[in-house]
Design an enzyme around this catalytic site. Structure first.
Site, PDB file in Angstrom:
ATOM      1  N   CYS A 183      -6.250  39.932 -36.090  1.00 42.29           N
ATOM      2  CA  CYS A 183      -5.024  39.786 -36.898  1.00 42.29           C
ATOM      3  C   CYS A 183      -4.890  40.875 -37.963  1.00 42.29           C
ATOM      4  CB  CYS A 183      -4.972  38.414 -37.546  1.00 42.29           C
ATOM      5  SG  CYS A 183      -5.134  37.079 -36.367  1.00 42.29           S
ATOM      6  N   HIS A 218      -0.154  38.297 -43.494  1.00 42.23           N
ATOM      7  CA  HIS A 218      -0.343  37.828 -42.119  1.00 42.23           C
ATOM      8  C   HIS A 218       0.143  36.383 -42.028  1.00 42.23           C
ATOM      9  CE1 HIS A 218      -1.971  36.762 -38.341  1.00 42.23           C
ATOM     10  NE2 HIS A 218      -3.007  36.098 -38.803  1.00 42.23           N
ATOM     11  N   ASN A 276       1.412  32.144 -35.370  1.00 45.06           N
ATOM     12  CA  ASN A 276       0.500  33.265 -35.605  1.00 45.06           C
ATOM     13  C   ASN A 276       0.544  34.207 -34.401  1.00 45.06           C
ATOM     14  OD1 ASN A 276      -1.692  34.957 -35.941  1.00 45.06           O
ATOM     15  ND2 ASN A 276      -3.117  33.350 -36.551  1.00 45.06           N
TER      16      ASN A 276
HETATM   17  O1  UT7 Z   1      -5.119  34.553 -37.655  1.00 48.45           O
HETATM   18  C1  UT7 Z   1      -6.481  34.508 -37.991  1.00 48.45           C
HETATM   19  C2  UT7 Z   1      -6.703  33.624 -39.061  1.00 48.45           C
HETATM   20  N1  UT7 Z   1      -6.442  32.260 -38.681  1.00 48.45           N
HETATM   21  C3  UT7 Z   1      -6.299  31.414 -39.631  1.00 48.45           C
HETATM   22  O2  UT7 Z   1      -6.295  31.846 -40.750  1.00 48.45           O
HETATM   23  C4  UT7 Z   1      -6.214  29.938 -39.336  1.00 48.45           C
HETATM   24  C5  UT7 Z   1      -7.061  29.219 -40.364  1.00 48.45           C
HETATM   25  N2  UT7 Z   1      -7.118  27.786 -40.274  1.00 48.45           N
HETATM   26  C6  UT7 Z   1      -6.045  26.973 -40.391  1.00 48.45           C
HETATM   27  O3  UT7 Z   1      -4.929  27.396 -40.469  1.00 48.45           O
HETATM   28  C7  UT7 Z   1      -6.308  25.506 -40.527  1.00 48.45           C
HETATM   29  O4  UT7 Z   1      -7.682  25.285 -40.728  1.00 48.45           O
HETATM   30  C8  UT7 Z   1      -5.846  24.689 -39.284  1.00 48.45           C
HETATM   31  C9  UT7 Z   1      -4.338  24.644 -39.244  1.00 48.45           C
HETATM   32  C10 UT7 Z   1      -6.401  25.283 -38.028  1.00 48.45           C
HETATM   33  C11 UT7 Z   1      -6.330  23.241 -39.433  1.00 48.45           C
HETATM   34  O5  UT7 Z   1      -5.904  22.688 -40.662  1.00 48.45           O
HETATM   35  P1  UT7 Z   1      -6.945  21.909 -41.580  1.00 48.45           P
HETATM   36  O6  UT7 Z   1      -6.205  21.366 -42.701  1.00 48.45           O
HETATM   37  O7  UT7 Z   1      -8.043  22.882 -41.891  1.00 48.45           O
HETATM   38  O8  UT7 Z   1      -7.400  20.745 -40.631  1.00 48.45           O
HETATM   39  P2  UT7 Z   1      -8.867  20.404 -40.145  1.00 48.45           P
HETATM   40  O9  UT7 Z   1      -9.410  21.451 -39.245  1.00 48.45           O
HETATM   41  O10 UT7 Z   1      -9.636  20.048 -41.356  1.00 48.45           O
HETATM   42  O11 UT7 Z   1      -8.590  19.113 -39.270  1.00 48.45           O
HETATM   43  C12 UT7 Z   1      -8.102  17.938 -39.845  1.00 48.45           C
HETATM   44  C13 UT7 Z   1      -7.882  16.897 -38.749  1.00 48.45           C
HETATM   45  C14 UT7 Z   1      -9.027  16.791 -37.758  1.00 48.45           C
HETATM   46  O12 UT7 Z   1      -9.228  15.429 -37.486  1.00 48.45           O
HETATM   47  P3  UT7 Z   1     -10.510  14.677 -38.071  1.00 48.45           P
HETATM   48  O13 UT7 Z   1     -11.690  15.394 -37.490  1.00 48.45           O
HETATM   49  O14 UT7 Z   1     -10.408  14.800 -39.560  1.00 48.45           O
HETATM   50  O15 UT7 Z   1     -10.331  13.283 -37.562  1.00 48.45           O
HETATM   51  C15 UT7 Z   1      -8.479  17.457 -36.517  1.00 48.45           C
HETATM   52  O16 UT7 Z   1      -9.008  16.918 -35.335  1.00 48.45           O
HETATM   53  O17 UT7 Z   1      -6.710  17.219 -38.005  1.00 48.45           O
HETATM   54  C16 UT7 Z   1      -7.017  17.123 -36.621  1.00 48.45           C
HETATM   55  N3  UT7 Z   1      -6.179  18.064 -35.896  1.00 48.45           N
HETATM   56  C17 UT7 Z   1      -4.961  17.745 -35.438  1.00 48.45           C
HETATM   57  N4  UT7 Z   1      -4.238  16.623 -35.513  1.00 48.45           N
HETATM   58  C18 UT7 Z   1      -3.017  16.626 -34.951  1.00 48.45           C
HETATM   59  C19 UT7 Z   1      -6.451  19.351 -35.567  1.00 48.45           C
HETATM   60  N5  UT7 Z   1      -5.416  19.883 -34.905  1.00 48.45           N
HETATM   61  C20 UT7 Z   1      -4.476  18.905 -34.808  1.00 48.45           C
HETATM   62  C21 UT7 Z   1      -3.194  18.843 -34.241  1.00 48.45           C
HETATM   63  N6  UT7 Z   1      -2.501  17.694 -34.343  1.00 48.45           N
HETATM   64  N7  UT7 Z   1      -2.647  19.901 -33.618  1.00 48.45           N
END
Ligand code: UT7
Length: 345
Positions: free
Chosen positions: A132, A272, A302
């Site tokens: 990215c 980004h 993204n």
């Molecule tokens: O381009 C390169 C750089 N990329 C990035 O910068 C991306 C960086 N990361 C992010 O944007 C975020 O971490 C995400 C959007 C990927 C995830 O958001 P988060 O607030 O960090 O969520 P999390 O990973 O802490 O997950 C929270 C919960 C999990 O459930 P449990 O384990 O707490 O029960 C996931 O399983 O949300 C769940 N989850 C979803 N739920 C519904 C993960 N993806 C989804 C989904 N729909 N699509």
């Protein structure tokens, strides 16, 4: 350091200490495929909701390339638009750099395919991979050829068909990404300061946070690697998020310091577009006003190496950036890698 202040009321600004002529973006263009995939469509594909995607990422929809549309096709169209904007014919291009993690194939370089499609017969061509951060790395590499007088006209393209490496069964990643391309023409423009500084960095100790394990020399394609789903992008979201905010903030501060500017001197900050919450956190740490920050993650998700340059094109064409404005570009991605650039438009 070369002082480039001058006009009344303008903040003092210092260009990076390089010998040579300045390098400006003289044309910008972008292209996104026609097919739109909305959050409601994803609700039917994996266990997710529009509400979760919107609140956790800010993404509402993303574009997907057609089955017979490849990274080189997206790149070529974006490049044509950038060349047209600059008023430069393809035969005048000296070098093409395609920044991508989704090349048409491992080799030859996608840049060579673009060179042929454009009819840029004089141009050398290679790909650059910094995920990215790729476009910003490409911008820095491309400008070095212009300021050193090695080349007069360099085309830097960020292009991705990320849908080709997305695991459409993994809700953690499949809701985040989209396809698209953007391109700039780099040239020396007399009496313009152009690119003022670029900061780049990497931390390979965190390579596992965001990667595609299969398909390289470590794990060539096999029935086993396919069955283990190793040819798809994998991400530790929380780890990536944390590092993204810290690294983008630090790179942006360093870039401002190097050119003697304050955040309030910037007309537009183009981060980004990975996640609205990352963008907001970086803006807050920088002390930027919301109206300074360009956001289109809601429409494209993204698009990795394409994200900053698609946003730059939209900011320029919509009048958010005008001649003489100071603009910051800042990115973060797999590697881990990060980069920031400050330029005078
Ligand atoms: O381009 C390169 C750089 N990329 C990035 O910068 C991306 C960086 N990361 C992010 O944007 C975020 O971490 C995400 C959007 C990927 C995830 O958001 P988060 O607030 O960090 O969520 P999390 O990973 O802490 O997950 C929270 C919960 C999990 O459930 P449990 O384990 O707490 O029960 C996931 O399983 O949300 C769940 N989850 C979803 N739920 C519904 C993960 N993806 C989804 C989904 N729909 N699509």
């Amino acid at each position: 350091m070369t002082s480039v202040s001058g006009e009344q009321g303008r903040p003092p600004c210092v260009r990076s200490p390089f010998q040579g002529r300045s390098c400006s973006i003289t044309g910008v263009g972008s292209y996104v495929p026609a097919r739109v995939l909305r959050n409601a469509d994803l609700e039917r594909m994996v266990d997710t909701t529009d509400q979760w995607i919107t609140t956790r990422t800010g993404i509402k929809e993303r574009r997907l390339a057609a089955e017979n549309e490849f990274t080189s096709d997206l790149a070529t169209e974006a490049a044509r638009r950038a060349l047209q904007h600059a008023g430069v014919p393809p035969e005048a291009v000296d070098l093409i750099i395609v920044c991508t993690i989704t090349p048409d194939m491992p080799f030859p370089a996608t840049a060579c395919l673009v060179q042929a499609r454009l009819g840029a017969t004089r141009a050398a061509a290679f790909d650059l991979e910094a995920a990215c951060s790729g476009f910003l790395y490409g911008l820095e590499v491309g400008q070095q050829f212009v300021i050193s007088r090695t080349y007069d006209t360099v085309l830097v393209i960020g292009a991705e068909k990320l849908s080709s490496i997305i695991d459409w069964k993994d809700r953690n990643t499949c809701v985040l990404f989209g396809d698209g391309a953007g391109a700039v023409v780099l040239q020396h423009r007399p009496h313009s300061h152009g690119l003022l500084t670029t900061v780049m960095g990497a931390d390979g100790t965190r390579a596992d946070a965001l990667c595609m394990p299969g398909g390289g020399s470590r794990c060539p394609a096999s029935t086993v690697s396919v069955a283990a789903r190793l040819h798809y992008l994998r991400m530790d979201g929380r780890e990536t998020f944390k590092n993204a905010v810290t690294a983008m903030h630090r790179a942006a501060e360093e870039a401002l310091k190097r050119c003697g500017l304050r955040v309030e001197d910037l007309r537009c900050i183009i981060p980004h577009q990975a996640n609205r919450r990352i963008i907001d956190a970086v803006a807050e740490r920088l002390g930027a006003r919301p109206d300074q920050v360009f956001v289109n993650v809601d429409r494209y998700g993204n698009t990795s190496a394409a994200s900053v340059v698609i946003a730059l094109d939209e900011a320029v064409k919509s009048g958010r950036i005008r001649k003489g404005d100071y603009v910051m570009l800042v990115a973060f991605g797999a590697g881990l890698t990060w980069a920031a650039a400050v330029l005078e438009w």
